[in-house]
Design a protein around this motif. Structure first.
Motif, short mmCIF file in Angstrom:
data_model
loop_
_atom_site.label_atom_id
_atom_site.label_comp_id
_atom_site.label_asym_id
_atom_site.label_seq_id
_atom_site.Cartn_x
_atom_site.Cartn_y
_atom_site.Cartn_z
N TYR A 25 0.87 -1.17 0.00
CA TYR A 25 0.00 0.00 0.00
C TYR A 25 0.90 1.22 0.00
O TYR A 25 2.12 1.11 0.14
CB TYR A 25 -0.94 0.00 1.21
N MET A 26 0.29 2.40 -0.16
CA MET A 26 1.03 3.66 -0.14
C MET A 26 0.51 4.56 0.95
O MET A 26 -0.68 4.52 1.30
CB MET A 26 0.85 4.42 -1.45
N ILE A 27 1.38 5.41 1.43
CA ILE A 27 1.02 6.50 2.34
C ILE A 27 1.44 7.80 1.67
O ILE A 27 2.56 7.90 1.17
CB ILE A 27 1.73 6.35 3.71
N LEU A 28 0.54 8.78 1.65
CA LEU A 28 0.86 10.13 1.20
C LEU A 28 0.89 11.02 2.43
O LEU A 28 -0.08 11.07 3.18
CB LEU A 28 -0.19 10.67 0.23
N GLU A 29 2.01 11.69 2.61
CA GLU A 29 2.14 12.55 3.78
C GLU A 29 3.22 13.60 3.56
O GLU A 29 4.36 13.25 3.21
CB GLU A 29 2.47 11.70 5.01
N ASN A 30 2.86 14.86 3.74
CA ASN A 30 3.82 15.97 3.67
C ASN A 30 4.65 15.97 2.39
O ASN A 30 5.87 16.14 2.42
CB ASN A 30 4.74 15.96 4.89
N GLY A 31 3.98 15.76 1.24
CA GLY A 31 4.66 15.85 -0.04
C GLY A 31 5.47 14.64 -0.43
O GLY A 31 6.20 14.67 -1.42
N VAL A 32 5.36 13.55 0.33
CA VAL A 32 6.12 12.33 0.02
C VAL A 32 5.16 11.14 -0.03
O VAL A 32 4.28 11.00 0.82
CB VAL A 32 7.22 12.07 1.07
N ALA A 33 5.37 10.29 -1.03
CA ALA A 33 4.64 9.02 -1.14
C ALA A 33 5.57 7.91 -0.67
O ALA A 33 6.73 7.84 -1.09
CB ALA A 33 4.22 8.77 -2.58
N TYR A 34 5.05 7.06 0.22
CA TYR A 34 5.81 5.93 0.76
C TYR A 34 5.11 4.64 0.36
O TYR A 34 3.91 4.49 0.64
CB TYR A 34 5.88 5.99 2.29
N TRP A 35 5.82 3.72 -0.26
CA TRP A 35 5.29 2.40 -0.55
C TRP A 35 5.71 1.50 0.61
O TRP A 35 6.90 1.45 0.95
CB TRP A 35 5.87 1.85 -1.85
N LYS A 36 4.73 0.79 1.18
CA LYS A 36 5.03 -0.04 2.34
C LYS A 36 4.61 -1.49 2.11
O LYS A 36 3.57 -1.77 1.52
CB LYS A 36 4.32 0.50 3.59
N ASP A 37 5.42 -2.38 2.62
CA ASP A 37 5.16 -3.81 2.58
C ASP A 37 4.10 -4.11 3.65
O ASP A 37 4.31 -3.78 4.82
CB ASP A 37 6.47 -4.56 2.86
N ILE A 38 3.00 -4.72 3.26
CA ILE A 38 1.92 -5.02 4.22
C ILE A 38 2.40 -5.95 5.32
O ILE A 38 2.02 -5.82 6.47
CB ILE A 38 0.69 -5.62 3.49
N GLN A 39 3.25 -6.91 4.98
CA GLN A 39 3.69 -7.90 5.97
C GLN A 39 4.64 -7.33 7.01
O GLN A 39 4.60 -7.73 8.16
CB GLN A 39 4.32 -9.09 5.25
N THR A 40 5.51 -6.41 6.60
CA THR A 40 6.53 -5.92 7.53
C THR A 40 6.29 -4.48 7.98
O THR A 40 6.87 -4.04 8.96
CB THR A 40 7.93 -5.99 6.88
N GLY A 41 5.51 -3.73 7.20
CA GLY A 41 5.33 -2.31 7.49
C GLY A 41 6.50 -1.46 7.05
O GLY A 41 6.51 -0.25 7.23
N GLU A 42 7.52 -2.08 6.47
CA GLU A 42 8.72 -1.38 6.04
C GLU A 42 8.49 -0.59 4.76
O GLU A 42 7.81 -1.05 3.85
CB GLU A 42 9.87 -2.36 5.81
N VAL A 43 9.08 0.60 4.69
CA VAL A 43 9.07 1.40 3.47
C VAL A 43 10.05 0.77 2.50
O VAL A 43 11.21 0.54 2.84
CB VAL A 43 9.47 2.86 3.76
N TYR A 44 9.60 0.46 1.29
CA TYR A 44 10.52 -0.11 0.30
C TYR A 44 10.73 0.81 -0.90
O TYR A 44 11.55 0.54 -1.77
CB TYR A 44 10.09 -1.50 -0.15
N LYS A 45 9.98 1.92 -0.94
CA LYS A 45 10.12 2.87 -2.04
C LYS A 45 9.53 4.19 -1.56
O LYS A 45 8.59 4.20 -0.78
CB LYS A 45 9.35 2.34 -3.24
N LYS A 46 10.09 5.32 -2.02
CA LYS A 46 9.47 6.60 -1.71
C LYS A 46 9.76 7.57 -2.84
O LYS A 46 10.73 7.43 -3.58
CB LYS A 46 9.91 7.14 -0.37
N ALA A 47 8.86 8.56 -2.98
CA ALA A 47 8.99 9.56 -4.03
C ALA A 47 8.27 10.82 -3.60
O ALA A 47 7.26 10.77 -2.90
CB ALA A 47 8.39 9.03 -5.34
N ASP A 48 8.78 11.95 -4.02
CA ASP A 48 8.11 13.22 -3.76
C ASP A 48 6.95 13.40 -4.75
O ASP A 48 6.98 12.86 -5.85
CB ASP A 48 9.09 14.39 -3.96
#
Length: 181
Positions: free
Chosen positions: A157-180
């Motif tokens: 899934y993704m999180i949008l927050e403060n001008g940054v998109a974070y891709w997160k692994d559902i199983q670990t909650g770890e960010v594996y990709k990010k982009a402005d």
């Protein structure tokens, strides 16, 4: 403020449950679902714990917290059992001074662009592959797939927050990709 984006649950009670656990931890203002909520589609294998009726019972109580668009596997019958709108081909969202064009990806995508404003964000699922690309006049994001990821990507899934998109692994909650954006 925080927004959560997900796509392609495809009727998997197992992965929907995991997504909603992440939603509870993340505490976003809304959960945006980019289509293909209940049905797995003829091109996909059955996802883990395929149980669309369970997905319905998990999502319906959250109707006020959801913003959804129609996927190629979503039909009028799905709308009959869901308490929130799922049949719009697209939605426009104004978030943190940006315009987001939300769609599933089977009609509008990087090859068939909708009418985008300059510097807007095109966000779609459908391919089940996470993506972040900056083009001349827009940015394109894909959160990947909740239940049937492709090209060796994680359930995500993704999180949008403060001008940054974070891709997160559902199983670990770890960010594996990010982009402005």
């Amino acid at each position: 403020m925080k927004l959560m984006i997900a796509s392609d649950i495809h009727g998997s009670a197992y992965w929907c449950r995991n997504l909603l656990e992440c939603y509870q931890k993340e505490q976003p203002q809304k959960l945006v679902l980019l289509g293909d909520i209940l049905y797995h589609g003829p091109r996909n294998d059955l996802p883990q714990e395929y149980a669309p009726k369970e997905v319905i019972t998990m999502l319906n109580p959250m109707a006020d917290e959801l913003l959804c668009v129609r996927g190629n596997c979503d039909t009028e019958v799905d709308q009959m059992v869901l308490s929130f709108p799922v049949l719009a081909d697209y939605a426009l969202l104004y978030w943190e001074e940006k315009t987001f064009y939300l769609t599933h990806g089977h009609k509008y995508n990087d090859d068939v662009l909708p009418p985008l404003q300059k510097d807007s964000v095109l966000m779609y699922g459908h391919t089940h592959v996470p993506k972040a690309v900056n083009y001349d006049h827009y940015t394109s994001f894909n959160p990947g797939s909740v239940s049937i990821p492709k090209e060796n990507s994680p359930h995500s899934y993704m999180i949008l927050e403060n001008g940054v998109a974070y891709w997160k692994d559902i199983q670990t909650g770890e960010v594996y990709k990010k982009a402005d954006y």
